[in-house]
Structures are given as C-alpha cells and as structure tokens.
Write an enzyme that holds these catalytic residues in place. Structure first.
Site, PDB file in Angstrom:
ATOM      1  N   ASP A  93       3.495   6.901  -5.901  1.00  0.00           N
ATOM      2  CA  ASP A  93       2.842   6.417  -7.123  1.00  0.00           C
ATOM      3  C   ASP A  93       1.576   7.206  -7.460  1.00  0.00           C
ATOM      4  O   ASP A  93       1.138   7.222  -8.591  1.00  0.00           O
ATOM      5  CB  ASP A  93       2.574   4.896  -7.074  1.00  0.00           C
ATOM      6  CG  ASP A  93       1.814   4.453  -5.840  1.00  0.00           C
ATOM      7  OD1 ASP A  93       1.460   5.309  -5.008  1.00  0.00           O
ATOM      8  OD2 ASP A  93       1.583   3.231  -5.713  1.00  0.00           O
ATOM      9  N   ARG A  94       0.980   7.885  -6.476  1.00  0.00           N
ATOM     10  CA  ARG A  94      -0.214   8.680  -6.767  1.00  0.00           C
ATOM     11  C   ARG A  94       0.146  10.127  -7.047  1.00  0.00           C
ATOM     12  O   ARG A  94       1.153  10.625  -6.534  1.00  0.00           O
ATOM     13  CB  ARG A  94      -1.169   8.681  -5.572  1.00  0.00           C
ATOM     14  CG  ARG A  94      -1.724   7.334  -5.240  1.00  0.00           C
ATOM     15  CD  ARG A  94      -2.707   7.447  -4.114  1.00  0.00           C
ATOM     16  NE  ARG A  94      -3.259   6.137  -3.811  1.00  0.00           N
ATOM     17  CZ  ARG A  94      -4.444   5.928  -3.269  1.00  0.00           C
ATOM     18  NH1 ARG A  94      -5.191   6.970  -2.938  1.00  0.00           N
ATOM     19  NH2 ARG A  94      -4.877   4.722  -3.032  1.00  0.00           N
TER      20      ARG A  94
ATOM     21  N   ASP B 192       1.636  10.834  -3.059  1.00  0.00           N
ATOM     22  CA  ASP B 192       1.390  10.129  -1.797  1.00  0.00           C
ATOM     23  C   ASP B 192       2.709   9.646  -1.193  1.00  0.00           C
ATOM     24  O   ASP B 192       3.792   9.906  -1.735  1.00  0.00           O
ATOM     25  CB  ASP B 192       0.402   8.971  -1.997  1.00  0.00           C
ATOM     26  CG  ASP B 192       0.953   7.867  -2.874  1.00  0.00           C
ATOM     27  OD1 ASP B 192       1.915   8.125  -3.614  1.00  0.00           O
ATOM     28  OD2 ASP B 192       0.437   6.737  -2.812  1.00  0.00           O
TER      29      ASP B 192
ATOM     30  N   LYS C 128       1.879   2.731 -11.096  1.00  0.00           N
ATOM     31  CA  LYS C 128       1.516   4.103 -11.396  1.00  0.00           C
ATOM     32  C   LYS C 128       2.653   4.994 -10.939  1.00  0.00           C
ATOM     33  O   LYS C 128       3.463   4.590 -10.102  1.00  0.00           O
ATOM     34  CB  LYS C 128       0.189   4.486 -10.776  1.00  0.00           C
ATOM     35  CG  LYS C 128       0.057   4.236  -9.286  1.00  0.00           C
ATOM     36  CD  LYS C 128      -1.403   4.390  -8.894  1.00  0.00           C
ATOM     37  CE  LYS C 128      -1.600   4.336  -7.404  1.00  0.00           C
ATOM     38  NZ  LYS C 128      -1.767   2.968  -6.895  1.00  0.00           N
TER      39      LYS C 128
ATOM     40  N   ASP D  85       4.402   6.860  -1.024  1.00  0.00           N
ATOM     41  CA  ASP D  85       5.361   6.062  -1.801  1.00  0.00           C
ATOM     42  C   ASP D  85       5.538   6.544  -3.228  1.00  0.00           C
ATOM     43  O   ASP D  85       6.231   5.900  -4.028  1.00  0.00           O
ATOM     44  CB  ASP D  85       4.970   4.579  -1.770  1.00  0.00           C
ATOM     45  CG  ASP D  85       3.618   4.301  -2.402  1.00  0.00           C
ATOM     46  OD1 ASP D  85       2.728   5.163  -2.283  1.00  0.00           O
ATOM     47  OD2 ASP D  85       3.450   3.239  -3.022  1.00  0.00           O
TER      48      ASP D  85
ATOM     49  N   SER E   7       1.484   3.210   1.519  1.00  0.00           N
ATOM     50  CA  SER E   7       1.021   4.158   0.506  1.00  0.00           C
ATOM     51  C   SER E   7       0.582   5.508   1.071  1.00  0.00           C
ATOM     52  O   SER E   7       1.367   6.225   1.652  1.00  0.00           O
ATOM     53  CB  SER E   7      -0.102   3.507  -0.293  1.00  0.00           C
ATOM     54  OG  SER E   7      -0.466   4.323  -1.352  1.00  0.00           O
ATOM     55  N   HIS E   8      -0.709   5.819   0.948  1.00  0.00           N
ATOM     56  CA  HIS E   8      -1.243   7.112   1.368  1.00  0.00           C
ATOM     57  C   HIS E   8      -1.718   7.086   2.817  1.00  0.00           C
ATOM     58  O   HIS E   8      -2.183   8.100   3.324  1.00  0.00           O
ATOM     59  CB  HIS E   8      -2.411   7.486   0.457  1.00  0.00           C
ATOM     60  CG  HIS E   8      -3.434   6.382   0.396  1.00  0.00           C
ATOM     61  ND1 HIS E   8      -3.188   5.207  -0.272  1.00  0.00           N
ATOM     62  CD2 HIS E   8      -4.654   6.265   0.945  1.00  0.00           C
ATOM     63  CE1 HIS E   8      -4.226   4.403  -0.133  1.00  0.00           C
ATOM     64  NE2 HIS E   8      -5.134   5.013   0.605  1.00  0.00           N
TER      65      HIS E   8
HETATM   66  C1  G16 Z   1      -3.791   1.006  -4.434  1.00  0.00           C
HETATM   67  C2  G16 Z   1      -3.826   0.318  -5.767  1.00  0.00           C
HETATM   68  C3  G16 Z   1      -4.683   1.101  -6.720  1.00  0.00           C
HETATM   69  C4  G16 Z   1      -6.068   1.324  -6.143  1.00  0.00           C
HETATM   70  C5  G16 Z   1      -5.929   2.018  -4.811  1.00  0.00           C
HETATM   71  C6  G16 Z   1      -7.244   2.170  -4.092  1.00  0.00           C
HETATM   72  O1  G16 Z   1      -3.114   2.213  -4.549  1.00  0.00           O
HETATM   73  O2  G16 Z   1      -2.546   0.193  -6.308  1.00  0.00           O
HETATM   74  O3  G16 Z   1      -4.743   0.396  -7.916  1.00  0.00           O
HETATM   75  O4  G16 Z   1      -6.847   2.098  -6.986  1.00  0.00           O
HETATM   76  O5  G16 Z   1      -5.096   1.248  -3.968  1.00  0.00           O
HETATM   77  O6  G16 Z   1      -7.732   0.939  -3.757  1.00  0.00           O
HETATM   78  P1  G16 Z   1      -8.961   0.775  -2.790  1.00  0.00           P
HETATM   79  O7  G16 Z   1     -10.069   1.533  -3.442  1.00  0.00           O
HETATM   80  O8  G16 Z   1      -9.177  -0.699  -2.736  1.00  0.00           O
HETATM   81  O9  G16 Z   1      -8.585   1.405  -1.476  1.00  0.00           O
HETATM   82  P2  G16 Z   1      -2.015   2.640  -3.489  1.00  0.00           P
HETATM   83  O10 G16 Z   1      -1.528   3.969  -3.968  1.00  0.00           O
HETATM   84  O11 G16 Z   1      -2.747   2.706  -2.179  1.00  0.00           O
HETATM   85  O12 G16 Z   1      -0.995   1.569  -3.526  1.00  0.00           O
END
Ligand code: G16
Length: 560
Positions: free
Chosen positions: A292-293, A288, A388, A290, A116-117
């Site tokens: 989705d953000r 981000d 997302k 991938d 992800s990020h």
């Molecule tokens: C993931 C989840 C999101 C969550 C985020 C942050 O996003 O899909 O639903 O809000 O992590 O999670 P945490 O606060 O536990 O770090 P992504 O974009 O990282 O896949």
C-alpha cells in the site's frame, strides 16, 4: 463427511488493541497458544449477525506465519457461520487487492495478514487487520469493540479437522455440521489488474515505456523489496506494459523479505536509490511489504517527497482519463505538508485534514467528498478503493509523465514555480523506551499547551525569528458521522506558517517510535536541500521536546 465445530476454552491476553492499522506484534506473540485465535474470534464476533453465510476474503503479504494464520482463520470462519472464504493462493494478497475484492463482490469484509513495512521472519513482526464492507480499515468504533471483546473472551470456535489446500486455485466444498462451507482459492492478482485497466490508459502507458517510433522508451526501475507486490508488478509492468524483466527487482515475495525492512524510504530502499543514482532510469519506485505504500524517484535519484507527490498528482488528475471532471475533494493527514492545500486553494477544491491513519479517509470517500488523498508516510490513493495503493501511485505518475512528456524533476520545478514549495522532513526515533517517551510528551504538553507559550520567539541560525502562533493536540471531528478522534498529535504552528508536529507512531511492535515532522513554506523557487532549509526548525523542535535527553538518541533512525 461432516466436520464438527469445537468450542475451545481460552482466557484474554493483554494488549490486543489494534494500532494505527491493525494488531502488530512479534511473531512469537502471535504463536502463543490461543493468541491468534482469540483475536480472530474477537473480529468474527464483532461482525455480528451479518456473519451468517457471509463471504470474507483472507490473505496477506506473504510474510512468515501468513499461511498457518490463514488456515486457522478459515477453520474459525467455518465454525462461526461464514458461508464462504475467498483466499489468495498461498495466502498471498496485497492490501489494495483485498480492498478491491471486498468492494467488487460486496463482501462483509476481509482479514489482512500483514505488519506492513515492519520486517518479517520467525523473529520479526506479524499483524492482523480487519477491513469492513467499504473495503477500508475498520474505523475506531469497530476496532474498539474488537479490543473490548478480546478483554473478556472465554471461548473461541474452530473446525479443527477442516483440511484446506490453499496452494491450488479452485473451489473446495465442505460440510460443517450439516451446513455448506466453501473455500475459493484465487489468483490474487486478477481482480486488481482488471481494476487498474479500467482506471488507466494501458495503451498510452505501454507506448511510454516501450517507446514509439523515434521516441525512446521511458525507463522504469521497480523494486518490490521482496514483498507482496512482486506478482502484481510482474503482471502489470512486465507482461502488460512491456517493461524488461531487468527493470523489476525483488519480485518474489519472501517470508523474511530477504532479511530487510520492506519499507520504501531513503534508508531502507537504499539499493534502489543507489541504482537510480548510477543508472539511466527515468522513474524508480518501491513498495512496502503489503503493497500500500510507495516511494517514487526521478532520474538520478531525484526524491519525490510523498506530500509533494500527493499535491502534484492532485493537480494533474485530469491526465488520468477516468478521473477527468470527477474530482470532488482532496484530503491529507494532519502531519502531511500543506502543499496539497495550495492546489486546493487554486483549484477551489476543498481539502480535508484528518488524523494519521488511512481509516479516516473512508467516510469522506464513501460520502463522495474526496477523490484523492494521501499521507506523508508514503501513502497515496484515490476513491477507487479504500486503502492506499502503491502500484496505483506509479501508474498515476506514469500517466502524468506521459501527458506532460517531461521528467519528474521538471514537473516538480514547474509545480514549485507556480505554488511555492512546502519544505518537509520527518525524523523517526524507532524503538525508544516507552515510559521515557511518555514522560517526555507529558513535559512537552505542559510546556506547549500553557498560554504563555503562544507568542514565544525562537531565533534560527540564519537570523530568522519564529513566533509561536498556535499549539494544540490535534482533534478531528469526522464531517460525515461526527465521530471524534482526539489527541492525534501536537502541532506547533508559527506565525509564518512553518510548523512542527510530534506524535508517537501507532504501528510499531515494540517500544515507542517518536515521529517529528517539520515543515516550512517558501513562496519563491529555492531549490535547496530540505535538510538545510529545515535544520533550525528541527533543532527548535528537538530542544523544546528535550528529545536527546529523554531518548538518549543523538540521531534519528530514519530521516525522510
Ligand atoms: C499505517 C496507516 C497509515 C499511517 C501509517 C503510519 O500504514 O495505514 O495511515 O500513516 O501507518 O502510522 P504511524 O505514524 O502511526 O506509524 P501501514 O502502511 O503501516 O499500514
């Protein structure tokens, strides 16, 4: 020539428990002999009998290790009885696009290669995530079974000789022990773009961006942060909506994201923020790794808080033709501000409050209880898929702007005038000592969950008194299947509705990341900086936690 399936003896690795969204670790962890194979076998085994001759989709955000991991997964799919694997060219697929493909072709699921990020590269992070047949992240019961399987794995299956070329679009047929196995390498952008064209009025958006007659064009600046969205941004915003190539940045996916964090927030997307401040753009956006953000900015860098973005989009969904009269409900994660609740209250639309993690929205969408949902962590999306969706959010915002014909800032001012404003901020303390954080939360828990804590009074520097009304560790009962997710974060709610929330992130790859979310509500239009408005509450939270003592951190790593 027929290829043979080989069984390889292995032993379990500790800690293959998927976090908030998949297994995320340093690349070197995944590169250990058998490590990736163990986890992939755990996923494939947990699919059960439906795996026989099924189709799966595989792809990722283009970070380092995506290609070899995709090839390994294909060889293991072949050995485990999968009939066909759809893979993005060069193993590229955004997370939302994988969700599109699973749903469009009724697949059993997909495997997404992303952290992800988190940063990418040989010394940074990698991740593997399983999405189920609804197109969304595997729910807790599935990830728990994957973890349980990983704890007692003794062998995995692979076709080591399967030589697959993932760099050329087309179909490759194989004979695996007398059984047909197909790999289809696809353009990862096509199906996603087709869905966006169904959802949005591309002609209207093109008019907005290019300008029409006397009206000058609406200038956008999109930064893909060298993540997976580059090819999608190029096709949608430049080729189809007519934006100038100068209005998109970092659109070539890089294995190390150019050495930066592909994280769309004010800290890690500072280049975009500065360009917006200095330039004459009307809307800026970043995504981000991938895809989705999303982070949305207005003219001169006007920051759109993700919680507010969700509320305003929910209030304006009728600006997008395909959502008109189709809204069933809204949802937000617990730490996300209650701005959405005010829209729901006014429109008499139910708002669901779920734990952090997009997977918790899946059941609600499948049961048609919600249409739009979002999270403070820069996630916005709708029931068009089960992830997302960063690009969707930008198209949604452009649709709102096109319909209102006003700036983002003015749209927000009007929204706050009508509903009041939920001031919100999040402090992240990344990579702290995990044991110390556990101790901190144990002490905090015993303090705030004792009955004497209710009614406790705090004085702000401006003389305001906050009285504790409720303190708990959030529990969620899924209204569709009754499943329970407990201890999802401490909520301290004051009598005036202000609150703070504390939880540990489930997406970090090392140490512990503490997140402190702070929110207050003002019914009248006060256009104050959230950091000024929330300063006292932040201090109350940090002092009650004794965060500075436990973590040794004076300042957070990131403030949103
Ligand atoms: C993931 C989840 C999101 C969550 C985020 C942050 O996003 O899909 O639903 O809000 O992590 O999670 P945490 O606060 O536990 O770090 P992504 O974009 O990282 O896949």
């Amino acid at each position: 020539m027929s290829q043979e399936v080989v069984s390889v003896k292995t032993e379990p690795f500790d800690g293959q428990k998927p976090g908030t969204s998949g297994l995320r670790k340093n690349v070197s962890v995944f590169q250990q002999k058998h490590y990736t194979e163990n986890f992939v076998q755990s996923i494939l085994s947990c699919i059960g009998p439906r795996i026989k001759d099924c189709t799966l989709v595989v792809g990722g955000d283009g970070r380092f290790f995506c290609k070899p991991a995709a090839e390994t997964i294909i060889r293991m799919c072949a050995a485990n009885g999968v009939g066909k694997v759809i893979v993005g060219k060069d193993a590229i697929f955004s997370t939302p696009a994988i969700s599109v493909v699973i749903r469009k072709y009724n697949l059993v699921g997909g495997i997404i290669l992303t952290a992800s990020h988190n940063p990418g590269g040989p010394n940074a992070d990698f991740g593997i995530k399983f999405n189920t047949s609804n197109g969304g992240p595997a729910p807790d019961d599935v990830t728990n079974s994957i973890f349980e399987f990983s704890k007692s794995i003794s062998e995995y299956f692979i076709v080591p000789g399967l030589s697959v070329d993932i760099s050329t679009v087309g179909v490759q047929n194989f004979d695996v022990s007398g059984r047909k196995f197909v790999v289809e390498v696809v353009d990862p952008v096509t199906d996603y773009v087709a869905l966006m064209k169904e959802l949005f009025d591309f002609d209207a958006l093109k008019d907005l961006i290019k300008g029409n007659g006397e009206k000058s064009g609406f200038k956008i600046l999109i930064d893909s942060l060298s993540g997976v969205t580059g090819p999608y941004v190029q096709r949608i915003f430049v080729d189809l909506l007519g934006a100038s190539p100068d209005n998109v940045r970092n659109v070539i996916p890089l294995e190390d994201f150019g050495g930066k964090h592909p994280d769309p927030n004010l800290t890690y997307a500072a280049d975009l923020v500065n360009a917006m401040k200095e330039g004459d753009y009307n809307l800026g956006a970043a995504f981000d790794g991938d895809g989705d953000r999303n982070m949305i900015l207005g003219s001169k860098g006007f920051f759109v808080n993700p919680s507010d973005s969700l509320a305003v989009l929910a209030d304006n969904l009728e600006c997008i033709p395909s959502y008109k009269n189709k809204v069933t409900g809204y949802a937000r994660s617990m730490p996300t501000s209650a701005a959405l609740d005010r829209v729901g209250e006014s429109r008499k639309i139910k708002v669901y409050e779920t734990p952090t993690g997009w997977k918790y929205f899946g059941n609600l969408m499948d049961a048609e209880k919600i249409t739009i949902c979002g999270e403070e962590s820069f996630g916005t999306g709708s029931n068009h898929i089960r992830e997302k969706d960063g690009i969707w959010a930008v198209l949604a915002w452009l649709s709102v702007v096109s319909s209102h014909q006003s700036s983002l800032e003015d749209i927000f001012k009007k929204h706050w005038e009508k509903y009041g404003r939920n001031y919100f901020t999040r402090y992240d303390y990344e990579n702290c000592d995990a044991d110390k954080c556990r101790q901190m939360l144990e002490e905090f828990e015993s303090k705030v969950l004792s009955s004497s804590f209710i009614g406790k009074k705090y004085q702000s520097s401006s003389g305001k008194t906050y009285v504790v009304k409720l303190a708990d560790n959030f529990n969620y009962a899924d209204p569709v299947d009754g499943s329970i997710a407990s201890k999802q974060g401490f909520r301290i709610i004051f009598e005036d509705g202000s609150r703070y929330v504390v939880r540990l992130s489930g997406t970090g790859s090392s140490g512990a990341t503490v997140r402190v979310y702070v929110e207050s509500y003002e019914s009248s239009q006060i256009l104050e900086d959230p950091q000024v408005m929330l300063g006292s509450l932040v201090n109350i939270a940090l002092e009650t936690l004794r965060l500075r003592e436990y973590t040794g951190r004076e300042e957070p790593t990131v403030i949103t």
